[in-house]
Design a protein around this motif. Structure first.
Motif, PDB file in Angstrom:
ATOM      1  N   SER A  80     -23.773   3.517 -48.561  1.00  0.00           N
ATOM      2  CA  SER A  80     -24.765   4.022 -47.794  1.00  0.00           C
ATOM      3  C   SER A  80     -25.224   3.012 -47.025  1.00  0.00           C
ATOM      4  O   SER A  80     -26.016   3.267 -45.845  1.00  0.00           O
ATOM      5  CB  SER A  80     -26.104   4.614 -48.561  1.00  0.00           C
ATOM      6  OG  SER A  80     -26.608   3.550 -49.269  1.00  0.00           O
ATOM      7  N   GLN A 150     -29.795   9.938 -50.970  1.00  0.00           N
ATOM      8  CA  GLN A 150     -28.358   9.809 -51.120  1.00  0.00           C
ATOM      9  C   GLN A 150     -27.675  10.826 -52.204  1.00  0.00           C
ATOM     10  O   GLN A 150     -26.408  11.232 -52.131  1.00  0.00           O
ATOM     11  CB  GLN A 150     -28.088   8.513 -51.694  1.00  0.00           C
ATOM     12  CG  GLN A 150     -28.287   7.441 -50.677  1.00  0.00           C
ATOM     13  CD  GLN A 150     -27.605   7.787 -49.319  1.00  0.00           C
ATOM     14  OE1 GLN A 150     -26.395   8.001 -49.304  1.00  0.00           O
ATOM     15  NE2 GLN A 150     -27.998   7.645 -47.846  1.00  0.00           N
ATOM     16  N   PHE A 153     -25.935  13.867 -50.655  1.00  0.00           N
ATOM     17  CA  PHE A 153     -24.884  13.587 -49.903  1.00  0.00           C
ATOM     18  C   PHE A 153     -24.028  13.590 -51.221  1.00  0.00           C
ATOM     19  O   PHE A 153     -22.867  14.089 -51.175  1.00  0.00           O
ATOM     20  CB  PHE A 153     -24.891  12.384 -49.236  1.00  0.00           C
ATOM     21  CG  PHE A 153     -25.883  12.199 -48.143  1.00  0.00           C
ATOM     22  CD1 PHE A 153     -25.943  13.421 -46.975  1.00  0.00           C
ATOM     23  CD2 PHE A 153     -26.934  11.318 -47.953  1.00  0.00           C
ATOM     24  CE1 PHE A 153     -26.809  13.439 -46.287  1.00  0.00           C
ATOM     25  CE2 PHE A 153     -27.782  11.455 -46.878  1.00  0.00           C
ATOM     26  CZ  PHE A 153     -27.798  12.509 -46.219  1.00  0.00           C
ATOM     27  N   PHE A 156     -23.058  16.681 -52.679  1.00  0.00           N
ATOM     28  CA  PHE A 156     -22.751  17.701 -51.647  1.00  0.00           C
ATOM     29  C   PHE A 156     -21.721  18.657 -52.059  1.00  0.00           C
ATOM     30  O   PHE A 156     -22.056  19.945 -51.955  1.00  0.00           O
ATOM     31  CB  PHE A 156     -22.399  16.969 -50.235  1.00  0.00           C
ATOM     32  CG  PHE A 156     -21.974  17.846 -49.102  1.00  0.00           C
ATOM     33  CD1 PHE A 156     -23.071  18.786 -48.550  1.00  0.00           C
ATOM     34  CD2 PHE A 156     -20.832  18.180 -48.831  1.00  0.00           C
ATOM     35  CE1 PHE A 156     -22.699  19.355 -47.445  1.00  0.00           C
ATOM     36  CE2 PHE A 156     -20.347  18.978 -47.829  1.00  0.00           C
ATOM     37  CZ  PHE A 156     -21.439  19.782 -47.015  1.00  0.00           C
ATOM     38  N   GLU A 200     -31.935  17.275 -46.593  1.00  0.00           N
ATOM     39  CA  GLU A 200     -30.813  16.986 -45.740  1.00  0.00           C
ATOM     40  C   GLU A 200     -30.257  18.371 -45.197  1.00  0.00           C
ATOM     41  O   GLU A 200     -29.587  19.014 -46.115  1.00  0.00           O
ATOM     42  CB  GLU A 200     -29.908  16.327 -46.507  1.00  0.00           C
ATOM     43  CG  GLU A 200     -30.333  14.957 -47.494  1.00  0.00           C
ATOM     44  CD  GLU A 200     -31.287  14.036 -46.384  1.00  0.00           C
ATOM     45  OE1 GLU A 200     -30.341  13.783 -45.337  1.00  0.00           O
ATOM     46  OE2 GLU A 200     -31.995  13.527 -46.675  1.00  0.00           O
ATOM     47  N   ASP A 271     -23.092  11.765 -39.085  1.00  0.00           N
ATOM     48  CA  ASP A 271     -22.307  12.239 -39.994  1.00  0.00           C
ATOM     49  C   ASP A 271     -22.265  10.983 -41.014  1.00  0.00           C
ATOM     50  O   ASP A 271     -21.285  10.806 -41.672  1.00  0.00           O
ATOM     51  CB  ASP A 271     -20.769  12.944 -39.728  1.00  0.00           C
ATOM     52  CG  ASP A 271     -20.135  11.818 -38.692  1.00  0.00           C
ATOM     53  OD1 ASP A 271     -20.537  10.831 -38.414  1.00  0.00           O
ATOM     54  OD2 ASP A 271     -18.976  12.250 -38.357  1.00  0.00           O
ATOM     55  N   ASP A 273     -23.661   9.542 -43.499  1.00  0.00           N
ATOM     56  CA  ASP A 273     -23.628   9.335 -44.994  1.00  0.00           C
ATOM     57  C   ASP A 273     -22.461  10.018 -45.506  1.00  0.00           C
ATOM     58  O   ASP A 273     -21.785   9.553 -46.388  1.00  0.00           O
ATOM     59  CB  ASP A 273     -24.933   9.779 -45.636  1.00  0.00           C
ATOM     60  CG  ASP A 273     -26.156   9.067 -44.825  1.00  0.00           C
ATOM     61  OD1 ASP A 273     -26.622   8.219 -45.574  1.00  0.00           O
ATOM     62  OD2 ASP A 273     -26.616   9.683 -44.040  1.00  0.00           O
ATOM     63  N   LEU A 274     -22.236  11.148 -44.891  1.00  0.00           N
ATOM     64  CA  LEU A 274     -20.986  11.797 -45.660  1.00  0.00           C
ATOM     65  C   LEU A 274     -19.722  11.361 -45.385  1.00  0.00           C
ATOM     66  O   LEU A 274     -18.771  10.983 -46.366  1.00  0.00           O
ATOM     67  CB  LEU A 274     -21.002  13.412 -45.181  1.00  0.00           C
ATOM     68  CG  LEU A 274     -21.841  14.441 -45.598  1.00  0.00           C
ATOM     69  CD1 LEU A 274     -21.721  15.996 -45.069  1.00  0.00           C
ATOM     70  CD2 LEU A 274     -22.031  14.343 -47.176  1.00  0.00           C
TER      71      LEU A 274
END
Ligand code: ATP
Length: 427
Positions: A80, A150, A153, A156, A200, A271, A273-274
Motif C-alpha cells: 500500500s 486496506q 482492498f 476485495f 471504498e 486504481d 491500491d487494487l
C-alpha cells in the motif's frame, strides 16, 4: 483565543463530569492523550456509528460491510506504500528536545520553553509497531492498521465472490486505526488510537468525477442533516499536498473551538491500491467482458472527530442552564422518567412501570433526586430530548403524564397509552 479555549475546557469538563469521555488510565496519570468513552459517550458514539451503518450499508443495495483484523500481514503495508510513504515531518526544539509535527506548530515557537530554534525537519513514519508471537525479532514485527481502508482492498475478491456485487459498489467498515502521531492533542481530535468509518466505492475509471461529486453531496447531507452540524467548509487539497495514493482530495473542515480543522476526507484513490495488491492480474471481470482494476472513491469519516464536532455544535449556555441541543437520534438517552415525589410509593411505582416499558424500545434515564427543575437541567446538560413526569393527576385523573421538551422547555400532557408512539415519532 482565550474565549475559544474556555469553551473547549467547558466541554471537556462536562464530558468528564457527566460520563461522556474520561482521560484514559487516569488513576495512573493518564497516557499521552488517550481517552475513554464513559456510559454516555459510548451511547453517543454508538448512535453515530449505527446511523452511519444504517444509512450507508443497510439501506443501500450497492454496499456491503466487513469487520477485518486490526493487525494485518506486514506485506499489506509494503504494497500500500504506507511503510515508505506514511510519514509526517518532525522537528525538535534544540533547547528542551520537545518534538513537534512540522506543520502543527503555531508561530514555529516551542510550546514548552518558548525557544524558536529547531532541528531540520525529518521524516517520521506514523505506523505503530509491535511484535507478534513470543520472539521479538525483525521477522515478528507487525503494524496496527493506520486506516481501515486496506482491508477492503485485500478482501476485495472474497467480498466480490460471496456478495455477487457488480461495479459500481462499495465496501464499508467501522473500526479502530492507530497512528503514532507526533503531536496528539485537542482532546479526542488527534489521538494515537481512534476509530474510522470508511467506504471504498469501486467504479469504472470513466465515472470517477460523477461518483466523486455524488459522494461529496452524500457527505454534506450526513454532516448537515444527520449530525446536524451548522456549518462545514470544503478544502480542495492542493496537488502537491495530496497523499501518495490520491489524485483528488477534499477535506471537510469544521470550525472547532481550537480552529478550523479536518473533520472528514473524500479522496479519489484511482486504481492504486487494487493494482498494488493484485499484481498477478485484474481482480474484477464481468461475464463476456475484459478483466480490469476498478477505480476507487473513498469517503472517510472519523468517529471521534464526529463525536467532538457534535458536542461542540450542540453545546449551548442559556440563562441558567447548559444544554446539549443534540439531534434526538444522537442523544444518549431519548427520554428521562421521574416520579414527582420520591417518597410517594404510588408515584414511584407508576413511574417505574412507564420506565420499564419504555426501556424495551429506547435508552431511558431514571431520576428521582432533588426537585423537578434540577432534574430538567441535569437532563438538558446531557441532551435528553424529553422528560416525563408522573404526578398525582396521572394516578387520580387522566392517566396522562407531563412531557417536557428540552429545546422549547414547553410541557404538554400526553396519555400514557400514546407515550411510546409519541417518543418513537420524535426520536
Ligand atoms: P490530519 O491531517 O488531521 O492528520 P489526515 O488527513 O491524516 O488527518 P486521513 O488519513 O484522511 O486523515 O484519515 C481519515 C479520517 O480519520 C480523518 O478525516 C479524521 O476524521 C480521522 N483521523 C485521522 N487521524 C486521526 C487521529 N490521529 N485522531 C482522530 N481521528 C483521526
Amino acid at each position: 483565543m482565550k474565549k475559544e479555549n474556555d469553551l473547549m475546557e467547558k466541554i471537556i469538563s462536562l464530558c468528564k463530569r457527566r460520563g461522556f469521555v474520561f482521560p484514559g488510565s487516569e488513576i495512573y496519570g493518564g497516557l499521552a492523550n488517550s481517552w475513554d468513552y464513559g456510559p454516555l459517550g459510548v451511547e453517543l458514539k454508538n448512535n453515530i456509528k449505527n446511523l452511519w451503518w444504517k444509512r450507508f450499508v443497510q439501506q443501500r443495495d450497492d454496499m456491503v460491510g466487513i469487520d477485518a483484523a486490526l493487525i494485518m500481514n506486514p506485506k499489506v503495508w509494503e504494497a500500500s506504500g504506507h511503510l515508505n510513504e506514511f510519514t509526517d515531518l518532525v522537528i525538535e526544539c534544540k533547547k528542551c528536545n520537545t518534538r513537534y509535527r512540522d506543520d502543527l506548530i503555531p508561530g514555529k515557537r516551542c510550546i514548552k520553553c518558548g525557544e524558536k530554534d529547531f532541528t531540520e525537519a525529518k521524516q517520521f513514519n506514523l505506523m505503530l509497531k509491535t511484535f507478534l508471537g513470543p520472539v521479538e525479532d525483525k521477522d515478528s514485527i507487525v503494524y496496527f492498521r493506520p486506516e481501515t481502508a486496506q482491508a477492503m482492498f485485500v478482501d476485495f475478491k472474497n467480498v466480490l465472490e460471496t456478495s455477487r456485487k457488480k461495479v459500481p459498489f462499495g465496501i464499508a467498515q467501522i473500526g479502530k486505526a492507530f497512528r503514532n502521531e507526533i503531536t496528539p492533542g485537542n482532546f479526542i481530535f488527534r489521538t494515537r488510537e481512534f476509530e474510522q468509518m470508511e467506504i471504498e466505492y469501486f467504479i469504472e475509471e470513466k465515472n470517477w468525477e460523477t461518483s466523486f461529486e455524488y459522494w461529496r453531496s452524500e457527505m454534506q447531507i450526513w454532516m448537515k442533516e444527520v449530525l446536524g452540524l451548522k456549518e462545514v467548509h470544503e478544502l480542495e487539497v492542493a496537488k502537491d499536498e495530496l497523499a501518495h495514493y490520491s489524485k483528488r482530495t477534499i477535506d471537510f473542515e469544521y470550525e472547532f473551538p481550537f480552529g478550523k480543522k479536518e473533520l472528514y476526507g473524500l479522496a479519489y484513490r484511482t486504481d492504486f491500491d487494487l493494482k498494488n495488491h493484485y499484481k498477478d492480474g485484474a481482480p474484477y471481470k464481468e461475464e463476456g467482458g475484459e478483466a480490469f482494476y476498478p477505480h476507487v472513491i473513498e469517503p472517510t469519516f472519523g468517529v471521534d472527530r464526529s463525536v467532538l464536532a457534535v458536542l461542540c455544535d450542540s453545546y449551548q449556555e442559556e440563562a441558567e442552564r447548559v444544554v446539549l441541543k443534540l439531534k434526538p437520534q444522537l442523544a444518549p438517552y431519548k427520554v428521562a422518567v421521574f416520579p414527582l415525589l420520591k417518597n410517594k410509593p404510588e408515584l414511584v411505582a407508576k413511574a417505574r412501570e412507564i420506565y420499564d416499558d419504555l426501556k424495551k424500545d429506547m435508552m431511558v434515564a431514571w431520576d428521582d433526586r432533588g426537585n423537578i427543575g434540577k432534574r430538567y437541567f441535569s437532563q438538558d446538560e446531557i441532551g435528553t430530548p424529553y422528560c416525563v413526569t408522573v404526578d398525582f393527576d396521572t394516578l387520580e385523573k387522566d392517566d396522562s403524564v407531563t412531557v417536557r421538551d428540552r429545546d422549547t422547555m414547553k410541557q404538554e400532557r400526553i396519555k400514557i397509552k400514546d407515550l411510546i408512539q409519541f417518543l418513537k415519532d420524535h426520536v
